[in-house]
Design an enzyme around this catalytic site. Sequence first.
Site, mmCIF file in Angstrom:
data_model
loop_
_atom_site.group_PDB
_atom_site.id
_atom_site.type_symbol
_atom_site.label_atom_id
_atom_site.label_comp_id
_atom_site.label_asym_id
_atom_site.label_seq_id
_atom_site.Cartn_x
_atom_site.Cartn_y
_atom_site.Cartn_z
ATOM 1 N N ASP A 235 7.780 10.292 -15.171
ATOM 2 C CA ASP A 235 9.188 9.976 -15.860
ATOM 3 C C ASP A 235 8.709 9.174 -17.240
ATOM 4 O OD1 ASP A 235 8.272 7.643 -14.827
ATOM 5 O OD2 ASP A 235 10.249 6.946 -14.121
ATOM 6 N N LYS B 6 6.983 11.318 -6.460
ATOM 7 C CA LYS B 6 6.483 9.879 -6.708
ATOM 8 C C LYS B 6 7.695 9.198 -6.783
ATOM 9 C CE LYS B 6 4.156 8.218 -10.031
ATOM 10 N NZ LYS B 6 4.970 7.198 -10.663
ATOM 11 N N GLU C 115 -0.608 0.212 -10.311
ATOM 12 C CA GLU C 115 -0.621 0.165 -11.579
ATOM 13 C C GLU C 115 -0.472 -1.121 -11.921
ATOM 14 O OE1 GLU C 115 2.420 2.438 -13.725
ATOM 15 O OE2 GLU C 115 1.808 1.518 -15.576
HETATM 16 O O1 KIV Z 1 5.171 8.358 -15.297
HETATM 17 C C1 KIV Z 1 4.058 7.949 -15.134
HETATM 18 O O2 KIV Z 1 3.555 8.404 -16.336
HETATM 19 C C2 KIV Z 1 3.700 7.022 -14.306
HETATM 20 C C3 KIV Z 1 2.091 6.920 -14.261
HETATM 21 C C4 KIV Z 1 2.091 5.481 -15.347
HETATM 22 C C5 KIV Z 1 1.576 6.486 -12.994
HETATM 23 O O3 KIV Z 1 4.298 6.764 -13.337
#
Ligand code: KIV
Length: 275
Positions: A56, A124, A193
């Site tokens: 996202d 995710k 993270e």
């Molecule tokens: O959206 C994204 O790029 C992420 C990464 C920071 C893991 O969730």
Amino acid sequence: MPTSSPADSARPSKVRLRHVLEAKQSGRRLAMLTSYDQFTAKAFEAAGIDLLLVGDSVGTTVLGHASTTSTTHQDMLTFTAAVARSVTRPLIVADLAFGTYQTSPADAVRHAAELVRAGAEAVKLEGGHAMIPQVRAIVEAGIPVMGHLGFTPQSVNALSGHRVQGRDHAAADRLAEDAIALQEAGVFAVVLELVPASVAARITEVLQVPTIGIGAGPDCDGQVLVWQDMAGLSDFQGAFVRRFAQLRDELERAAGEYRAAVEGRVYPTSEHSFE
Ligand code: KIV
């Protein structure tokens, strides 16, 4: 040309869930990058990247929003489909957008299914204990789920900005408990993270599923970066980012040369013209 590694012969021709889990057992490190379009997806596939994350972060890196909380489900469907149409080897993971899963397990399953219909092979979502019913429901629907703990960008307001999480003992324990709860709920991997390296190492040791770090030190089972940061296209200066290229400089140079050639009437020539 990608640099070959001793593990190259062990690379699957199509990365599937079981390969991600096997990587943890064999100690093969997993390399993941964000991707939102056909050109980066194809380049990263050619470079042997195992997992592509249609993050996202597309909202902040491509669409110019200040936060990923502005990325919509429709954005995620559009960019997931673009990546899925472009590659066959990497495992494609798509983010569930802010507000599409926090509301209920049923909403989570519906939006996850739509991402799969667009081409995602896994989804995710961010959060620990509070998201366990959502994780269970999505996994029971037959969709692989990757967890995301530590600094969770969709909670940037609640977390008072981009800050390292899990610095004190109690917070580190909570992170470890969340990671274990996610694993028990069925996630196949957990992104960590902005977490102290020692905390990420401890969680990595405890979990049977791989951890994928971003700003979480060297001991995670894999790493992920936002591709524009990794390639030097963005001006993000996070201490955890290594720039493997300077694309912004290269693009600016190319655009400047193009402008000079057009203004100086040296491009196009007959070579670039039709009779
Ligand atoms: O959206 C994204 O790029 C992420 C990464 C920071 C893991 O969730």
